[in-house]
Design an enzyme around this catalytic site. Structure first.
Site, mmCIF file in Angstrom:
data_model
loop_
_atom_site.group_PDB
_atom_site.id
_atom_site.type_symbol
_atom_site.label_atom_id
_atom_site.label_comp_id
_atom_site.label_asym_id
_atom_site.label_seq_id
_atom_site.Cartn_x
_atom_site.Cartn_y
_atom_site.Cartn_z
ATOM 1 C CD GLU B 29 -7.876 -3.343 -15.092
ATOM 2 O OE1 GLU B 29 -7.089 -3.213 -16.032
ATOM 3 O OE2 GLU B 29 -8.408 -2.378 -14.519
ATOM 4 C CD GLU B 60 -7.786 0.651 -14.079
ATOM 5 O OE1 GLU B 60 -8.864 1.291 -14.117
ATOM 6 O OE2 GLU B 60 -7.353 0.004 -15.046
ATOM 7 C CG PHE B 83 0.262 -0.750 -19.581
ATOM 8 C CD1 PHE B 83 -0.663 -1.765 -19.735
ATOM 9 C CD2 PHE B 83 1.294 -0.655 -20.512
ATOM 10 C CE1 PHE B 83 -0.568 -2.670 -20.775
ATOM 11 C CE2 PHE B 83 1.396 -1.558 -21.558
ATOM 12 C CZ PHE B 83 0.465 -2.568 -21.692
ATOM 13 C CG ASP B 85 1.465 4.317 -19.585
ATOM 14 O OD1 ASP B 85 2.023 5.117 -20.322
ATOM 15 O OD2 ASP B 85 1.991 3.229 -19.242
ATOM 16 C CG PHE B 86 -3.729 1.823 -17.452
ATOM 17 C CD1 PHE B 86 -3.405 2.466 -18.639
ATOM 18 C CD2 PHE B 86 -3.869 0.444 -17.473
ATOM 19 C CE1 PHE B 86 -3.208 1.745 -19.810
ATOM 20 C CE2 PHE B 86 -3.681 -0.286 -18.644
ATOM 21 C CZ PHE B 86 -3.350 0.367 -19.804
ATOM 22 C CG HIS B 129 -0.804 1.239 -23.534
ATOM 23 N ND1 HIS B 129 -1.765 2.090 -23.992
ATOM 24 C CD2 HIS B 129 -1.479 0.191 -22.991
ATOM 25 C CE1 HIS B 129 -2.959 1.581 -23.754
ATOM 26 N NE2 HIS B 129 -2.820 0.429 -23.141
HETATM 27 C C1 LIG Z 1 -7.651 2.459 -17.399
HETATM 28 C C2 LIG Z 1 -7.272 1.235 -18.122
HETATM 29 N N1 LIG Z 1 -7.284 0.056 -17.474
HETATM 30 C C3 LIG Z 1 -6.935 -1.075 -18.115
HETATM 31 C C4 LIG Z 1 -6.561 -1.054 -19.423
HETATM 32 C C5 LIG Z 1 -6.124 -2.333 -20.118
HETATM 33 N N2 LIG Z 1 -7.121 -2.765 -21.067
HETATM 34 C C6 LIG Z 1 -7.075 -2.431 -22.363
HETATM 35 S S1 LIG Z 1 -8.403 -2.952 -23.229
HETATM 36 C C7 LIG Z 1 -9.071 -3.658 -21.833
HETATM 37 C C8 LIG Z 1 -10.392 -4.326 -21.911
HETATM 38 C C9 LIG Z 1 -11.456 -3.362 -22.277
HETATM 39 O O1 LIG Z 1 -12.668 -4.001 -22.273
HETATM 40 P P1 LIG Z 1 -13.925 -3.340 -22.934
HETATM 41 O O2 LIG Z 1 -14.097 -1.952 -22.457
HETATM 42 O O3 LIG Z 1 -15.044 -4.272 -22.745
HETATM 43 O O4 LIG Z 1 -13.530 -3.218 -24.467
HETATM 44 P P2 LIG Z 1 -13.207 -4.398 -25.494
HETATM 45 O O5 LIG Z 1 -11.731 -4.570 -25.492
HETATM 46 O O6 LIG Z 1 -13.924 -5.607 -25.043
HETATM 47 O O7 LIG Z 1 -13.688 -3.875 -26.804
HETATM 48 C C10 LIG Z 1 -8.242 -3.484 -20.741
HETATM 49 C C11 LIG Z 1 -8.496 -3.991 -19.395
HETATM 50 C C12 LIG Z 1 -6.539 0.203 -20.059
HETATM 51 N N3 LIG Z 1 -6.152 0.317 -21.339
HETATM 52 N N4 LIG Z 1 -6.908 1.320 -19.408
#
Ligand SMILES: Cc1ncc(C[n+]2csc(CCOP(=O)(O)OP(=O)(O)O)c2C)c(N)n1
Ligand SMILES: [Mg+2]
Lengths: 346, 323
Positions: B29, B60, B83, B85-86, B129
């Site tokens: 990502e 993932e 992270f 954690d994911f 995190h």
């Molecule tokens: C399982 C997981 N993968 C990756 C992340 C990192 N991450 C945090 S917010 C985000 C983007 C999320 O996008 P969206 O669901 O469209 O929500 P938005 O932030 O646009 O409101 C990512 C990749 C995470 N927190 N959890």
């Protein structure tokens, strides 16, 4: 890629009670002002951790909650301040939480990414993208089996709709006939990844634009709507919640919106075309709704000004409350881990 | 030797391996145009193109499992999990698939994949995190676990990991990214299973990993002024674990403190102490461990500071073994 087709709303503002419309306006504004201050406080170093702002997406939270009953529940996300405020959570307790104070809604243990208020049916923001879909599905199962009559709206981003959890949860709810609505907030980005191509950036995270069409795959209704119009959101959620409550038919609602700020505060957005941010600001739902209220003669300037003043005051008080509150005693770190406390070893 | 940050050392290793071997690809990502959530992959997408540096949806399970499938089929993917954690979202692909398919197929396939991920607390990022969790993966057969603590180690171990024919998980502590150290410009490898004595001493052996090596170093500096001589052993890889170097050090000092930012129970601290005890090393004092208690990482600064291991807790534990 398919072009996006937005379902036009049928309901007119005149068909909605005035106080509901004003409530939506005030709610959007409460979120906006809260978050503008949050950005300032973060920049000044008063808010630890990560902060993801909802600025520009407020019509969704306001529209959803306008269609819910108090006993209905939601699951939320890392971008969840707006959901919390609209669901009726205390701004002051959320501010205190985000400051890491003991008076916070989660006693300072969760912070912005984990705000939750189970007493009002806000089942938690989440740091794991896509985690809310199954959790909300289970809450809907409890409603059904215990005969509690509430509906759950699982709210999460377009990015969250890329996780396996989305597909698994929707399929489960569709065969079990659960009172749940899957609400996708499509702000066109999942962190730095666009939902679909942008000028100079051919990337996309999905192969279709209309995520409402995913309903077909599970045999349930699905729509794509204008997420920057609180009335369109209200209408779609109202219909979906009624279906869920009465017939146990889940739905997918895909709302188009956009993110005015970076993914998190401090994100310089180097991956994003400047004109995209500008275009997004032009779509701002708040001035648009305000204009509508005035033009349709639903509210007067004076009425709206009064609301605006009330909101300023509430936000100022929330900050004051947070600042005055103490940090938790370090020993608090060892509580709340298990329900049957004390656990013999930590 | 030129000085580079830990972050740059990783970037350089990735770049050099991608130049050397066209089957090396990167997936994850925001590893492309964003440059990596923590800025590690930088401009690799510009240099190698978006075919080889692939931004993924937030899926993932698909791209980690996909990395494993690609690895078994001729590519050498370096996959990034933003992270640690994911990991849960993709745990099956990690521990039932990438880790075990070779064994279950009687050695028919191999998994030359690296899963890079970030670890560590102290950022007020709360329970999802901030974790470390490498012991979970060291527990499962079929995974090699790499935990660098310096820019030099980071580069050499990552190159080894990429060239290795097995599934390697490579853990980057977020607090290490800005740390500078000497790193040769040319590619080099550091073998797995070889610990590094980061500081020599006579009184107490401290085994520490990742960022905790640096906290232990600070503790050792301060204790030196009080006349306590601390030896610091950094295992660098947990699977395989260099028991010999640790045992040799404890045989010299007779005292052992294991420092780990991971949760205390059923983890690396218990494992390392057991290895020493199993060898029958005579100890002058009971071994001690300094690690994170059985508490989800809290958000509030006062709470997080309470539970994370740090220099002062390490000093206290060392002194207790000296009583
Ligand atoms: C399982 C997981 N993968 C990756 C992340 C990192 N991450 C945090 S917010 C985000 C983007 C999320 O996008 P969206 O669901 O469209 O929500 P938005 O932030 O646009 O409101 C990512 C990749 C995470 N927190 N959890
Ligand atoms: Mg999004």
């Amino acid at each position: 890629m398919t072009e996006v087709v937005v379902k036009e709303k049928k309901i007119t503002p005149e068909e909605i009670p005035k106080e509901k419309l004003l409530w939506m306006y005030k709610t959007m504004l409460r979120i906006r002002r809260y978050e503008e201050k949050t950005a300032e406080l973060f920049a000044a170093g008063e808010l630890p951790g990560f902060i993801h702002l909802y600025i520009g997406e407020e019509a969704i939270a306001a529209g959803i909650m306008a269609a819910l009953r108090p006993e209905d529940k939601i699951t939320s996300t890392h971008r969840g301040h707006g959901h919390m405020i609209a669901k009726g959570g205390s701004m002051a307790k959320m501010m205190a939480e985000n400051m890491g104070k003991v008076t916070g809604i989660c006693k300072g243990k969760g912070g912005s990414m984990h705000i939750a208020d189970f007493s009002i049916g806000e089942l938690g923001a989440n740091g794991i993208i896509g985690a809310g879909w199954p959790l909300g599905t289970g809450a809907a199962l409890a409603s059904k089996l215990l005969g509690l009559g509430y509906v759950v709206v699982c709210i999460a981003g377009d990015g969250a709709a890329e996780q396996g959890t989305f597909h698994e949860a929707v399929n489960l709810a569709s065969i079990w006939k659960l009172p749940v609505v899957y609400f996708i907030e499509d702000n066109e980005y999942g962190m730095g990844m666009p939902s679909w191509p942008k000028p100079g950036d051919p990337r996309k995270s999905k192969n279709i634009k209309n995520l409402g069409d995913r309903g077909i795959a599970y045999g349930i209704p699905g729509v794509t709507i204008d997420g920057n119009d609180p009335i369109a959101v209200y209408e779609a959620v109202k219909a979906a919640v009624e279906r869920a409550r009465i017939e146990g038919i889940p739905s997918i609602i895909h709302a188009l919106t956009c993110r005015q700020r970076g993914h998190f505060e401090g994100d310089p957005q180097l991956y994003r075309p400047k004109e995209d941010v500008e275009a997004c600001k032009k779509r701002d739902p708040i001035p648009r709704f305000r204009k509508l209220l005035i033009e349709k003669g639903i509210a007067t300037e004076e009425e709206l000004k009064k609301i605006e003043e009330e909101v300023e005051k509430e936000v100022a008080e929330a900050i004051e409350f947070g600042r005055k509150s103490p940090f938790p005693d370090p020993k608090e770190a060892y509580t709340d881990i298990y329900a049957s406390e004390p656990f013999p070893e930590v | 030797m030129p000085k580079k940050t830990f972050s740059y050392a990783i970037y350089e290793a990735l770049k050099q391996e991608m130049v050397r071997d066209p089957t090396v690809i990167i997936m994850g990502e925001d590893v492309g145009r964003f440059g990596g959530c923590f800025g590690v992959t930088r401009d690799l997408w510009k240099i190698f193109g978006e075919e080889r540096v692939r931004d993924t949806p937030i899926s993932e399970s698909a791209f980690i499992g996909g990395g494993a499938g690609a690895a078994a089929s001729g590519l050498r993917p370096v996959v990034e999990l933003m992270f640690v954690d994911f990991f849960g979202v993709a745990m099956d692909q990690i521990y039932n698939q990438a880790a075990k398919l070779r064994y279950m197929s009687g050695g028919q396939c191999k998994f030359p994949m690296v899963l890079r991920t970030t670890i560590g607390g102290g950022f007020r990022a709360a329970a999802q995190h901030s974790q470390v969790l490498y012991a979970l993966f060291a527990h499962v057969p079929g995974i090699k676990v790499v935990v660098p603590s310096t820019p030099y180690d980071a580069k050499g171990l990552l190159i080894t990991a990429i060239r290795d024919d097995d599934f390697v998980m490579y853990f980057e502590h977020k607090k290490l990214y800005p740390i500078e150290g000497e790193v040769p410009d040319e590619p080099y490898t550091i073998p797995f299973g070889v610990a590094d004595v980061k500081r020599e001493g006579d009184d107490v052996t401290v085994v520490a990993m990742a960022y905790m090596v640096h906290e232990a170093m600070k503790a050792a500096d301060e204790l030196a002024k009080e006349g306590i001589s601390v030896e610091i052993v950094d295992p660098r890889t947990l699977a395989p674990l260099d028991t010999d170097t640790i045992v040799k050090s404890v045989e010299k000092t007779g005292r052992l403190v294991v420092v780990d930012e991971d949760y205390i129970y059923f983890g690396a601290t218990g494992e390392i102490i057991t290895r020493v005890v199993e060898r029958g090393v005579a100890l002058k004092a009971p071994p001690k461990r300094v690690a994170t208690p059985r508490v989800p990482i809290p958000f509030s600064p006062t709470l997080e500071d309470e539970i994370l291991p740090n220099k002062d807790k390490i000093k206290k534990a060392i002194k207790e073994t000296m009583k």
